[in-house]
Design an enzyme around this catalytic site. Structure first.
Site, mmCIF file in Angstrom:
data_model
loop_
_atom_site.group_PDB
_atom_site.id
_atom_site.type_symbol
_atom_site.label_atom_id
_atom_site.label_comp_id
_atom_site.label_asym_id
_atom_site.label_seq_id
_atom_site.Cartn_x
_atom_site.Cartn_y
_atom_site.Cartn_z
ATOM 1 N N TYR A 140 0.879 -1.180 0.000
ATOM 2 C CA TYR A 140 0.000 0.000 0.000
ATOM 3 C C TYR A 140 0.911 1.224 0.000
ATOM 4 O O TYR A 140 0.659 2.194 0.694
ATOM 5 C CB TYR A 140 -0.849 -0.077 1.278
ATOM 6 C CG TYR A 140 -2.146 0.681 1.323
ATOM 7 C CD1 TYR A 140 -3.064 0.633 0.277
ATOM 8 C CD2 TYR A 140 -2.476 1.436 2.457
ATOM 9 C CE1 TYR A 140 -4.265 1.318 0.358
ATOM 10 C CE2 TYR A 140 -3.683 2.110 2.539
ATOM 11 C CZ TYR A 140 -4.575 2.046 1.480
ATOM 12 O OH TYR A 140 -5.779 2.709 1.570
ATOM 13 N N HIS A 145 -2.453 7.506 -3.122
ATOM 14 C CA HIS A 145 -3.627 6.631 -3.186
ATOM 15 C C HIS A 145 -4.191 6.385 -1.786
ATOM 16 O O HIS A 145 -5.398 6.501 -1.562
ATOM 17 C CB HIS A 145 -3.260 5.310 -3.852
ATOM 18 C CG HIS A 145 -4.324 4.247 -3.723
ATOM 19 N ND1 HIS A 145 -5.480 4.262 -4.457
ATOM 20 C CD2 HIS A 145 -4.399 3.146 -2.923
ATOM 21 C CE1 HIS A 145 -6.233 3.212 -4.130
ATOM 22 N NE2 HIS A 145 -5.596 2.516 -3.201
ATOM 23 N N ARG A 154 -12.902 8.585 5.358
ATOM 24 C CA ARG A 154 -12.756 9.026 6.748
ATOM 25 C C ARG A 154 -12.513 10.531 6.864
ATOM 26 O O ARG A 154 -12.297 11.044 7.956
ATOM 27 C CB ARG A 154 -11.589 8.282 7.415
ATOM 28 C CG ARG A 154 -11.849 6.808 7.711
ATOM 29 C CD ARG A 154 -10.664 6.173 8.447
ATOM 30 N NE ARG A 154 -9.421 6.275 7.683
ATOM 31 C CZ ARG A 154 -9.022 5.383 6.780
ATOM 32 N NH1 ARG A 154 -9.751 4.327 6.537
ATOM 33 N NH2 ARG A 154 -7.893 5.559 6.132
ATOM 34 N N GLU A 214 -6.732 -1.170 -10.547
ATOM 35 C CA GLU A 214 -5.715 -0.538 -9.713
ATOM 36 C C GLU A 214 -4.386 -0.568 -10.446
ATOM 37 O O GLU A 214 -3.926 -1.628 -10.875
ATOM 38 C CB GLU A 214 -5.581 -1.235 -8.344
ATOM 39 C CG GLU A 214 -6.769 -0.949 -7.433
ATOM 40 C CD GLU A 214 -6.522 -1.303 -5.976
ATOM 41 O OE1 GLU A 214 -7.064 -0.620 -5.098
ATOM 42 O OE2 GLU A 214 -5.788 -2.286 -5.715
ATOM 43 N N GLU A 216 -0.683 -0.625 -10.588
ATOM 44 C CA GLU A 216 0.385 -1.012 -9.663
ATOM 45 C C GLU A 216 1.619 -1.506 -10.409
ATOM 46 O O GLU A 216 1.548 -1.877 -11.583
ATOM 47 C CB GLU A 216 -0.093 -2.156 -8.732
ATOM 48 C CG GLU A 216 -1.310 -1.819 -7.897
ATOM 49 C CD GLU A 216 -1.514 -2.784 -6.736
ATOM 50 O OE1 GLU A 216 -0.537 -3.404 -6.278
ATOM 51 O OE2 GLU A 216 -2.673 -2.914 -6.290
ATOM 52 N N ASP A 248 -4.652 -4.709 -10.285
ATOM 53 C CA ASP A 248 -5.302 -5.475 -9.222
ATOM 54 C C ASP A 248 -6.795 -5.104 -9.192
ATOM 55 O O ASP A 248 -7.234 -4.274 -8.394
ATOM 56 C CB ASP A 248 -4.637 -5.139 -7.881
ATOM 57 C CG ASP A 248 -4.893 -6.216 -6.838
ATOM 58 O OD1 ASP A 248 -4.894 -7.407 -7.202
ATOM 59 O OD2 ASP A 248 -5.090 -5.868 -5.665
ATOM 60 N N GLN A 255 -15.935 -4.693 -1.452
ATOM 61 C CA GLN A 255 -14.871 -4.406 -0.478
ATOM 62 C C GLN A 255 -15.399 -3.607 0.714
ATOM 63 O O GLN A 255 -15.075 -3.904 1.876
ATOM 64 C CB GLN A 255 -13.757 -3.629 -1.187
ATOM 65 C CG GLN A 255 -12.505 -3.412 -0.353
ATOM 66 C CD GLN A 255 -11.382 -2.738 -1.152
ATOM 67 O OE1 GLN A 255 -11.474 -2.595 -2.369
ATOM 68 N NE2 GLN A 255 -10.321 -2.332 -0.482
ATOM 69 N N LYS A 268 -11.077 -8.681 -4.048
ATOM 70 C CA LYS A 268 -9.769 -8.633 -4.703
ATOM 71 C C LYS A 268 -9.379 -9.943 -5.362
ATOM 72 O O LYS A 268 -8.567 -9.946 -6.278
ATOM 73 C CB LYS A 268 -8.692 -8.287 -3.671
ATOM 74 C CG LYS A 268 -8.855 -6.945 -3.003
ATOM 75 C CD LYS A 268 -8.324 -5.831 -3.881
ATOM 76 C CE LYS A 268 -8.198 -4.530 -3.099
ATOM 77 N NZ LYS A 268 -7.542 -3.494 -3.904
ATOM 78 N N THR A 368 -1.646 0.643 -5.185
ATOM 79 C CA THR A 368 -2.008 1.565 -6.250
ATOM 80 C C THR A 368 -1.124 2.805 -6.222
ATOM 81 O O THR A 368 -0.907 3.393 -5.159
ATOM 82 C CB THR A 368 -3.482 1.964 -6.103
ATOM 83 O OG1 THR A 368 -4.255 0.767 -6.076
ATOM 84 C CG2 THR A 368 -3.935 2.836 -7.254
#
Lengths: 440, 440
Positions: A140, A145, A154, A214, A216, A248, A255, A268, A368
């Site tokens: 991650y 991202h 959030r 995604e 990556e 991905d 999710q 995923k 990502t």
């Protein structure tokens, strides 16, 4: 510098597979269904099984001996396990073989028989997943991202979790569903909460309505450590075989419902697509730069010397193209592998910090990789703000998430025309969901 | 009923490996280092490689033909892939071979040569991980455990997440670090927040101080589905090869800091221990009962008929013994595989709902199986309320979590003396952490 040399095989200036690259893959052909190793050069591939059987490695008996039968295998694990210093030698040897002014013209350039056996057109080969993948782990490390997604769910003040700058966050992924570029992906069914406000939350069983890609970078491991024995960060680069592009695929609505408290699972594991040609770590050595700055004073086991930090991430330009079923297309994102906050060495070390053993063939994803600006997002979730705005393709088709028949193509390349070190592409098309009756 | 039959090999009444069981494993011996399949019977094993090479399967030419060379392999994948109806036949055939009143006395019972070759003492064999494991997934189907842990960290009213009764929660685990019973586990280093109240949270780098076991049942998959094609719940039982005991070692302090937002990672990949003998699905068919009731009206793709629900989980008695370095010991927990809320079929189907492909050799964990009462907890985290109370071993040694030199032994068994269908045990000892200098 190999950028100064040319190949006796025609390599277009815009080819990702210049003499400076020499990426490794696994191929088959309609004439020969056997899976076998190869390298790509311009619009051609060199079949390494045929080349080694035709005595192509006799220019360096030491290489030939160490190689043994690793190019007679159906994956690159045996070759990878021979170690980075050896990969470097083999790549240099193949560059020599393919160079216009080769020292060994008799081995291939002027050897009509072997050329007929071992040189194939790229367009004529079928690519396969190049490694037997033991475990797949997705990190991650793309901070923009992580921030974008965190802010979406959030708010900006809690976007990054407190651990984010202290350790490379990651989760274990699914190795079985890693597929090679060109493989179609089925729109998944899953449990989705359609009304996120109502309480209690009641999921519906539906084809995903928020299917996403995604962007990556993926890395293959070429060595192993013993269970219980972590890899020091100073040694971690020795575990890097090479890199591929990784898409991905993610079902965002699935999710959102499933991921507490143990993380993403069925959102995923529906498929992860990779580009077929592994660009060796050494081919990208000169394309390194500083990653995203991390001002946190993190644990010493993750600390790298200043001179290493200056070259802690790769400098590969990335782009995402979206093509609709009706043929409209747009480049919807441009990013770069430089937008990572952790180095691959740090990720390897953290992966093993509690004693986990890596094995040759293991696959690690970067997470990502989004850039800092509009148009550099590595997912539609970020670019459309979870579906609240549109991505336009070809001017008149709008997308919030992927629709059936859409094709996502990721490309990545470093260097300059004539000496590009590129990945080619990873492409995948969305097929409609299976009928609901499949489940009953 | 095989419980009515006896074997010409001595089987103690308390043996987990009665004639009613016939569990499969992979062994080697000091005289023959080749890994090879075997079944356990009492204090003996039957070496299936030697048995098949010695014409032991000539009593059923159909079995012999279908088997091919699957018992010449170093793992059980080839045998598993032959499918459940065939496993049933082979198990019945081996029960016949080993029965006192065997129809085929000439094949083994009275064949001194082959007996010498193929019958080994259990105490003389080394066990190995019996399958080549592609992917490992750990579920969370033990509802009491999920509740206990949730209550500990979020309070009783929010103990279970809203999704818990709608789908079998799970995460992808680490296949490389699955080890067989008897393998020691190193206390891991990791990032741990020692003062959970201070803000901002600052992690320390330290050997884990909350190393724990997890009492689980594991299941090996014997078939594969194509990517993009979910397995209907009505067909899912066909994918079950058999079961082992699983201890999913966990560093609770590492987990607490790292697990947001993507789930457990280094807290779990330090090692997972399994019992060596795979008890076939069919050996446990008569030991089934209802699982924990789930009153939620969940999605139809997970729904099973009432008569199936009445026999949705296994009825295997579990116990955990803790032995200290000084030799003190106590059974610290007694639980049962009946304390699961989802059936294996439901877990398989949900695993593939978005299209994920399972492969022969994949390994699924149940999640920690705690009972409803004190003394039935499947982890020390639960039993000591995160270290707030003590577990006593042998009366005078106290534990909150595992100490160096501690050995955890999990045992599991179904049935009655003389016809037990048991797993033997999975044991593992905690070794001290590697020196800090390992990291530099």
């Amino acid at each position: 510098m190999y950028s100064q040399r040319s190949s006796w095989l025609y390599v277009a200036p815009s080819s990702h597979f210049s003499l400076a690259n020499i990426p490794f893959g696994i191929i088959s052909t309609s004439a020969n269904a056997t899976l076998r190793p190869a390298v790509a050069i311009g619009e051609y591939v060199l079949d390494l099984k045929a080349f080694s059987q035709g005595n192509g490695f006799s220019g360096d008996l030491n290489i030939r001996e160490i190689l043994g039968d690793s190019f007679q295998q159906c994956n690159l694990n045996a070759f990878a396990a021979l170690g980075r210093p050896f990969h470097r030698k083999v790549r240099a040897y193949l560059q020599e073989i393919l160079a216009t002014d080769t020292k060994y013209p008799q081995l291939l350039k002027n050897n009509t028989n072997l050329r007929e056996m071992a040189i194939l057109r790229l367009a004529d080969v079928t690519n396969h997943v190049p490694m037997a993948i033991g475990d797949y782990t997705d990190f991650y490390a793309g901070k923009h991202h992580a921030y974008n997604v965190g802010a979406l769910f959030r708010g900006p003040s809690n976007a990054l979790q407190p651990n984010y700058t202290h350790l490379p966050v990651a989760y274990h992924g699914r190795a079985s569903s890693i597929v090679v570029s060109g493989t179609s992906i089925r729109r998944p069914w899953g449990q989705v909460v359609l009304d996120p406000v109502a309480e209690p939350k009641i999921p519906s069983f539906t084809p995903s309505q928020k299917l996403d890609f995604e962007l990556e970078l993926g890395m293959f491991v070429c060595s192993s450590n013993q269970l219980g024995h972590p890899i020091p960060v100073s040694k971690a680069d020795d575990y890097i075989f090479g890199y591929v592009l990784l898409n991905d695929w993610s079902a965002r609505d699935v999710q959102a419902w499933e991921y507490v408290p143990l993380g993403p699972f069925t959102a995923k594991n529906l498929g992860s697509s990779i580009s077929p040609w592994i660009v060796l770590a050494d081919a990208l050595e000169e394309y390194k730069t500083r990653g995203i700055e991390n001002r946190t004073s993190y644990a010493q086991y993750l600390e790298q010397p200043v001179e290493v930090k200056e070259k802690s991430v790769l400098r590969v330009d990335l782009e995402v193209e979206l093509i609709s079923a009706s043929g409209n297309k747009s480049i919807i994102s441009r990013s770069s592998t430089r937008y990572m906050m952790w180095s691959w060495a740090q990720m390897i070390t953290h992966h093993t910090v509690t004693g986990c053993n890596l094995r040759t063939g293991d696959f690690l994803g970067s997470g990502t990789i989004s850039g800092p600006n509009e148009g550099t997002e590595g997912s539609m979730l970020e670019q459309t703000q979870d579906g609240k705005s549109n991505i336009m393709i070809g001017g008149d088709e709008a997308r919030q998430f992927l629709e059936d028949g859409d094709t996502v193509i990721i490309r990545g390349v470093a260097g300059k025309d004539g000496a590009l070190v590129g990945f080619g592409e990873v492409a995948g098309m969305i097929k409609p969901a299976v009928p609901k009756s499949t489940f009953y």
